[in-house]
Design a protein around this motif. Structure first.
Motif, mmCIF file in Angstrom:
data_model
loop_
_atom_site.group_PDB
_atom_site.id
_atom_site.type_symbol
_atom_site.label_atom_id
_atom_site.label_comp_id
_atom_site.label_asym_id
_atom_site.label_seq_id
_atom_site.Cartn_x
_atom_site.Cartn_y
_atom_site.Cartn_z
ATOM 1 N N GLU A 46 0.768 -1.416 -0.180
ATOM 2 C CA GLU A 46 -0.093 0.010 -0.023
ATOM 3 C C GLU A 46 0.875 1.228 -0.035
ATOM 4 O O GLU A 46 0.288 2.311 -0.230
ATOM 5 N N GLU A 47 1.987 1.184 0.360
ATOM 6 C CA GLU A 47 2.982 2.311 0.537
ATOM 7 C C GLU A 47 4.155 2.587 -0.719
ATOM 8 O O GLU A 47 4.389 3.607 -0.755
ATOM 9 N N MET A 48 4.320 1.268 -1.152
ATOM 10 C CA MET A 48 5.598 1.468 -2.009
ATOM 11 C C MET A 48 5.570 0.385 -3.283
ATOM 12 O O MET A 48 4.645 -0.227 -3.268
ATOM 13 N N LEU A 49 6.247 0.696 -4.318
ATOM 14 C CA LEU A 49 6.216 0.043 -5.585
ATOM 15 C C LEU A 49 7.927 -0.262 -5.844
ATOM 16 O O LEU A 49 8.586 0.652 -5.733
ATOM 17 N N VAL A 50 8.182 -1.571 -6.214
ATOM 18 C CA VAL A 50 9.332 -2.039 -6.619
ATOM 19 C C VAL A 50 9.162 -2.439 -7.909
ATOM 20 O O VAL A 50 8.678 -3.374 -8.253
ATOM 21 N N PHE A 51 10.323 -2.172 -8.648
ATOM 22 C CA PHE A 51 10.415 -2.388 -10.169
ATOM 23 C C PHE A 51 11.620 -2.335 -10.739
ATOM 24 O O PHE A 51 12.499 -1.903 -10.198
ATOM 25 N N HIS A 52 12.048 -3.170 -11.759
ATOM 26 C CA HIS A 52 13.242 -3.495 -12.242
ATOM 27 C C HIS A 52 13.485 -2.160 -13.138
ATOM 28 O O HIS A 52 12.642 -1.875 -14.088
ATOM 29 N N ASP A 53 14.761 -1.746 -13.179
ATOM 30 C CA ASP A 53 15.117 -0.378 -14.115
ATOM 31 C C ASP A 53 15.115 -0.998 -15.255
ATOM 32 O O ASP A 53 15.388 -1.894 -15.877
ATOM 33 N N ILE A 54 14.499 -0.130 -16.291
ATOM 34 C CA ILE A 54 14.572 -0.385 -17.920
ATOM 35 C C ILE A 54 15.923 -0.369 -18.535
ATOM 36 O O ILE A 54 16.034 -0.837 -19.665
ATOM 37 N N GLN A 55 16.751 0.251 -17.652
ATOM 38 C CA GLN A 55 18.260 0.707 -18.308
ATOM 39 C C GLN A 55 19.102 0.205 -17.206
ATOM 40 O O GLN A 55 19.812 1.266 -16.570
ATOM 41 N N LEU A 67 11.124 2.160 3.272
ATOM 42 C CA LEU A 67 11.883 1.870 2.058
ATOM 43 C C LEU A 67 13.095 1.122 2.115
ATOM 44 O O LEU A 67 13.721 0.463 1.576
ATOM 45 N N LEU A 68 13.792 1.913 3.389
ATOM 46 C CA LEU A 68 15.155 1.288 3.299
ATOM 47 C C LEU A 68 15.271 -0.194 4.099
ATOM 48 O O LEU A 68 15.928 -1.161 3.721
ATOM 49 N N GLN A 69 14.132 -0.516 5.058
ATOM 50 C CA GLN A 69 13.817 -2.053 5.339
ATOM 51 C C GLN A 69 13.594 -2.766 4.272
ATOM 52 O O GLN A 69 14.283 -3.966 4.189
ATOM 53 N N LYS A 70 12.970 -2.564 3.434
ATOM 54 C CA LYS A 70 12.501 -3.180 2.313
ATOM 55 C C LYS A 70 13.612 -3.556 1.315
ATOM 56 O O LYS A 70 13.711 -4.532 0.815
ATOM 57 N N THR A 71 14.744 -2.451 1.164
ATOM 58 C CA THR A 71 15.822 -2.406 0.329
ATOM 59 C C THR A 71 16.664 -3.817 0.952
ATOM 60 O O THR A 71 17.127 -4.709 0.277
ATOM 61 N N ALA A 72 16.772 -4.271 2.358
ATOM 62 C CA ALA A 72 17.679 -5.109 2.815
ATOM 63 C C ALA A 72 17.041 -6.441 2.622
ATOM 64 O O ALA A 72 17.738 -7.297 2.109
ATOM 65 N N ILE A 73 15.579 -6.497 2.607
ATOM 66 C CA ILE A 73 14.911 -7.522 2.265
ATOM 67 C C ILE A 73 14.788 -8.082 1.006
ATOM 68 O O ILE A 73 15.232 -9.407 0.562
ATOM 69 N N ASP A 81 26.421 -10.780 -1.265
ATOM 70 C CA ASP A 81 27.966 -10.416 -0.967
ATOM 71 C C ASP A 81 27.894 -8.825 -0.897
ATOM 72 O O ASP A 81 28.951 -8.330 -0.557
ATOM 73 N N GLY A 82 26.735 -8.141 -0.985
ATOM 74 C CA GLY A 82 26.737 -6.839 -0.805
ATOM 75 C C GLY A 82 26.079 -6.219 -2.054
ATOM 76 O O GLY A 82 25.603 -6.834 -2.950
ATOM 77 N N TYR A 83 25.658 -4.879 -1.849
ATOM 78 C CA TYR A 83 24.857 -4.013 -2.846
ATOM 79 C C TYR A 83 25.008 -2.831 -2.965
ATOM 80 O O TYR A 83 25.478 -2.330 -1.750
ATOM 81 N N LYS A 84 24.823 -1.883 -3.644
ATOM 82 C CA LYS A 84 24.932 -0.462 -3.673
ATOM 83 C C LYS A 84 23.528 -0.062 -3.627
ATOM 84 O O LYS A 84 22.311 -0.457 -4.336
ATOM 85 N N THR A 85 23.290 1.099 -2.850
ATOM 86 C CA THR A 85 22.013 1.790 -2.745
ATOM 87 C C THR A 85 22.598 3.229 -3.065
ATOM 88 O O THR A 85 23.255 3.822 -2.573
ATOM 89 N N GLN A 86 21.589 3.852 -3.764
ATOM 90 C CA GLN A 86 21.817 5.311 -4.177
ATOM 91 C C GLN A 86 20.362 6.034 -4.433
ATOM 92 O O GLN A 86 19.376 5.381 -5.088
ATOM 93 N N VAL A 103 18.731 -0.123 -6.124
ATOM 94 C CA VAL A 103 19.440 -1.022 -5.247
ATOM 95 C C VAL A 103 20.096 -1.777 -6.555
ATOM 96 O O VAL A 103 19.434 -2.239 -7.599
ATOM 97 N N LEU A 104 21.393 -1.940 -6.588
ATOM 98 C CA LEU A 104 22.162 -2.545 -7.573
ATOM 99 C C LEU A 104 23.042 -3.487 -7.058
ATOM 100 O O LEU A 104 23.754 -3.264 -5.887
#
Length: 109
Positions: free
Chosen positions: A23-32, A64-70, A79-84, A102-103
């Motif tokens: 209800e609060e967020m949407l996560v989708f794959h970057d087209i580029q 939003l940040l908590q969902k990033t980790a999940i 092994d890790g990831y980049k957030t920007q 999230v990359l």
């Protein structure tokens, strides 16, 4: 915002490869994508940028940040990831709706 591309994605006016939605967020794959996994996490509430947030948005930002980790774990980024978060023209922001990148590359199994 009728001209915001991310609002159009939220409203399903523009298709996207959705990875998660509530209800609060949407996560989708970057087209580029700039990595093997490149997700965009956006609030459904239109917020122009991180600079436009208020104290009222504190809980939402935390979610939003908590969902990033999940999601990073779900997509194998163990092994890790980049957030920007790009903020404003000088910060490289191209779409003026707050979004978190999230990359990463999944760890081979």
């Amino acid at each position: 915002m009728t001209d915001c591309i991310f609002c159009k994605i939220i409203n399903k006016d523009i298709p996207a490869k959705i990875a998660y939605e509530d209800e609060e967020m949407l996560v989708f794959h970057d087209i580029q994508p700039k990595a093997a996994v490149h997700l965009l996490i956006i609030p459904k509430k239109h917020i122009t940028s991180l600079a436009h947030t208020t104290a009222e948005d504190t809980l939402l930002l935390g979610k939003l940040l908590q969902k990033t980790a999940i999601l990073a774990k779900e997509f194998g980024l163990t092994d890790g990831y980049k957030t920007q978060i790009n903020t404003g023209i000088g910060g490289g922001q191209e779409v003026f709706h707050l979004h978190l990148h999230v990359l990463g590359t999944p760890k081979p199994k």
